[in-house]
Design a protein around this motif. Structure first.
Motif, mmCIF file in Angstrom:
data_model
loop_
_atom_site.group_PDB
_atom_site.id
_atom_site.type_symbol
_atom_site.label_atom_id
_atom_site.label_comp_id
_atom_site.label_asym_id
_atom_site.label_seq_id
_atom_site.Cartn_x
_atom_site.Cartn_y
_atom_site.Cartn_z
ATOM 1 N N ARG A 193 -62.086 -0.094 -6.602
ATOM 2 C CA ARG A 193 -61.591 0.665 -5.429
ATOM 3 C C ARG A 193 -62.651 1.655 -4.960
ATOM 4 O O ARG A 193 -62.880 1.818 -3.762
ATOM 5 C CB ARG A 193 -60.303 1.412 -5.764
ATOM 6 N N ALA A 194 -63.313 2.298 -5.932
ATOM 7 C CA ALA A 194 -64.367 3.259 -5.566
ATOM 8 C C ALA A 194 -65.521 2.530 -4.862
ATOM 9 O O ALA A 194 -66.102 3.033 -3.895
ATOM 10 C CB ALA A 194 -64.870 3.974 -6.818
ATOM 11 N N ALA A 195 -65.838 1.322 -5.328
ATOM 12 C CA ALA A 195 -66.911 0.549 -4.682
ATOM 13 C C ALA A 195 -66.499 0.147 -3.264
ATOM 14 O O ALA A 195 -67.292 0.229 -2.323
ATOM 15 C CB ALA A 195 -67.240 -0.687 -5.523
ATOM 16 N N LEU A 196 -65.236 -0.246 -3.110
ATOM 17 C CA LEU A 196 -64.764 -0.650 -1.780
ATOM 18 C C LEU A 196 -64.832 0.535 -0.810
ATOM 19 O O LEU A 196 -65.163 0.374 0.362
ATOM 20 C CB LEU A 196 -63.323 -1.177 -1.902
ATOM 21 N N ALA A 197 -64.569 1.733 -1.351
ATOM 22 C CA ALA A 197 -64.598 2.942 -0.513
ATOM 23 C C ALA A 197 -66.028 3.278 -0.066
ATOM 24 O O ALA A 197 -66.223 4.069 0.855
ATOM 25 C CB ALA A 197 -63.996 4.114 -1.269
ATOM 26 N N GLN A 198 -67.037 2.672 -0.701
ATOM 27 C CA GLN A 198 -68.422 2.920 -0.268
ATOM 28 C C GLN A 198 -68.750 2.169 1.035
ATOM 29 O O GLN A 198 -69.741 2.466 1.702
ATOM 30 C CB GLN A 198 -69.408 2.452 -1.355
ATOM 31 N N LYS A 199 -67.952 1.166 1.375
ATOM 32 C CA LYS A 199 -68.275 0.375 2.573
ATOM 33 C C LYS A 199 -68.205 1.248 3.820
ATOM 34 O O LYS A 199 -67.336 2.102 3.942
ATOM 35 C CB LYS A 199 -67.295 -0.789 2.734
ATOM 36 N N GLN A 200 -69.134 0.989 4.718
ATOM 37 C CA GLN A 200 -69.126 1.691 6.001
ATOM 38 C C GLN A 200 -68.055 1.081 6.891
ATOM 39 O O GLN A 200 -67.777 -0.122 6.796
ATOM 40 C CB GLN A 200 -70.484 1.540 6.702
ATOM 41 N N ALA A 201 -67.478 1.904 7.773
ATOM 42 C CA ALA A 201 -66.473 1.363 8.689
ATOM 43 C C ALA A 201 -67.148 0.524 9.767
ATOM 44 O O ALA A 201 -66.665 -0.547 10.144
ATOM 45 C CB ALA A 201 -65.697 2.502 9.334
ATOM 46 N N VAL A 202 -68.266 1.015 10.273
ATOM 47 C CA VAL A 202 -68.838 0.380 11.458
ATOM 48 C C VAL A 202 -70.246 -0.162 11.238
ATOM 49 O O VAL A 202 -70.539 -1.308 11.556
ATOM 50 C CB VAL A 202 -68.866 1.383 12.639
ATOM 51 N N ARG A 203 -71.148 0.669 10.723
ATOM 52 C CA ARG A 203 -72.538 0.205 10.676
ATOM 53 C C ARG A 203 -73.275 0.678 9.438
ATOM 54 O O ARG A 203 -72.924 1.696 8.831
ATOM 55 C CB ARG A 203 -73.288 0.618 11.929
#
Ligand code: SAM
Length: 320
Positions: free
Chosen positions: A297-307
């Motif tokens: 979950r913490a890794a997924l939260a690292q993803k950028q929303a847009v760019r």
């Protein structure tokens, strides 16, 4: 079946990119600043996981995530001693798609063995077909050896794609020759916009040849029709008036974060949810299921929303 780990945009992890090691036998200009940085990586490589430990980590991730694709990368994955064993291990886990990204310089010797072990497809990084420009981009010769590797991969029955990073003032004149090279062999080629990573974190803009500029160069020779983008794909594809496919990975001009499904595992067994993140998450041996879920979950939260926002880490560290 456990509930999938998803973020607020509906993204989950389905593709795992595994960096097998953080050293390389080329010194590409977008990856390392020069020989000194490369020597630093090559002479004191991080003590990476050996094949059995690595397979154990991947099995845990697969059990939780139901991975659809595992791509082996690095550094240069063909330098990893246990490579064949890793590919065999992935096959016996039942991973549907097993692929590898390589600079191709050792491929002529290894393509057939890897195919036999269960590898299905291979992306070869090739930034020039002209020897002098190849050397300028990779700080090494020889392009002939990489081409022998590509031909060996095709002969072995591997699906081959080419990746070419195009940089202003460096290899922009190679777009059409690379296209011709790929088309004569019936291979799909993708052109990559340069990314703000590692030593290029603050100065990639001056080298950026945008998607639009690459399309203009190709348009001098071919008429292009766009194809529909596949979900989670990094590349957008076009088909030429002669029926060949060409892709562009336009990280800057046309970011593809919104449905990114990639999780990265580095050679020390740490995960990242995004190339923009400088914060590796270490996975513990014997960690509980809840502990693993928390880290995913913490890794997924690292993803950028847009760019993509860039990273001080080089692709050598995090895996390309
Ligand atoms: N050694 C292998 C190879 O050359 O393909 C695998 C690792 S390499 C880091 C993986 C990919 O990352 C290559 O296709 C390379 O071109 C790309 N890459 C590395 N740094 C980059 C940057 N700053 N911008 C765009 N692409 C980059």
């Amino acid at each position: 079946m456990m509930e999938a780990i998803r973020d607020q945009y509906g993204r989950t992890f389905r593709t795992l990119r595994v960096s097998l090691l953080s050293h390389c036998n080329l010194g590409c200009v977008y990856c390392v600043a020069g020989e000194e940085e490369l020597r630093g990586w090559n002479e004191s490589p991080e003590k990476g996981l050996e094949a059995p430990e690595l397979l154990e980590v991947i099995q845990r991730l697969h059990d939780r995530l139901g991975l659809e694709t595992v791509r082996l990368t690095g550094g240069e994955p063909l330098l990893y001693p246990g490579l064949t064993c890793v590919v065999e291990g992935l096959r016996s886990m039942g991973i549907p798609r097993i692929s590898l990204t390589t600079n191709g310089s050792l491929l002529d010797r290894k393509a057939a063995v890897l195919k036999q072990a269960g590898l299905q497809s291979i992306n070869v990084s090739l930034d020039a077909v002209d020897e002098a420009i190849f050397e300028r981009m990779s700080r090494r010769n020889s392009v002939a050896r990489v081409i022998r590797g590509i031909d060996a991969a095709l002969d072995a029955g591997l699906t081959v794609k080419l990746n070419a990073v195009i940089m202003k003032g460096m290899n922009a004149g190679q777009v059409l020759p690379l296209l011709e090279f790929a088309f004569t062999r019936g291979i799909t080629i993708r052109f990559l916009e340069v990314m703000a990573m590692g030593h290029m974190y603050h100065n990639s803009a001056q080298y950026l040849l945008s998607r639009q500029e690459v399309l203009q160069l190709i348009g001098e020779q071919y008429a292009l029709t766009p194809l529909e983008r596949e979900p989670s794909a990094t590349a957008q594809y076009w088909v030429t008036n002669r029926g060949q496919r060409v892709g562009i990975i336009a990280n800057e001009s046309e970011p593809f974060c919104r449905d990114c499904d990639r999780l990265r595992l580095d050679s020390s067994g740490r995960i990242y949810g995004c190339l923009s993140s400088n914060h590796p998450i270490a996975l513990g041996i014997g960690e509980s299921a809840a502990g693993l879920d928390g880290k995913l979950r913490a890794a997924l939260a690292q993803k950028q929303a847009v760019r993509f926002t860039g990273s001080e880490l080089s692709m050598l560290q995090i895996g390309g």
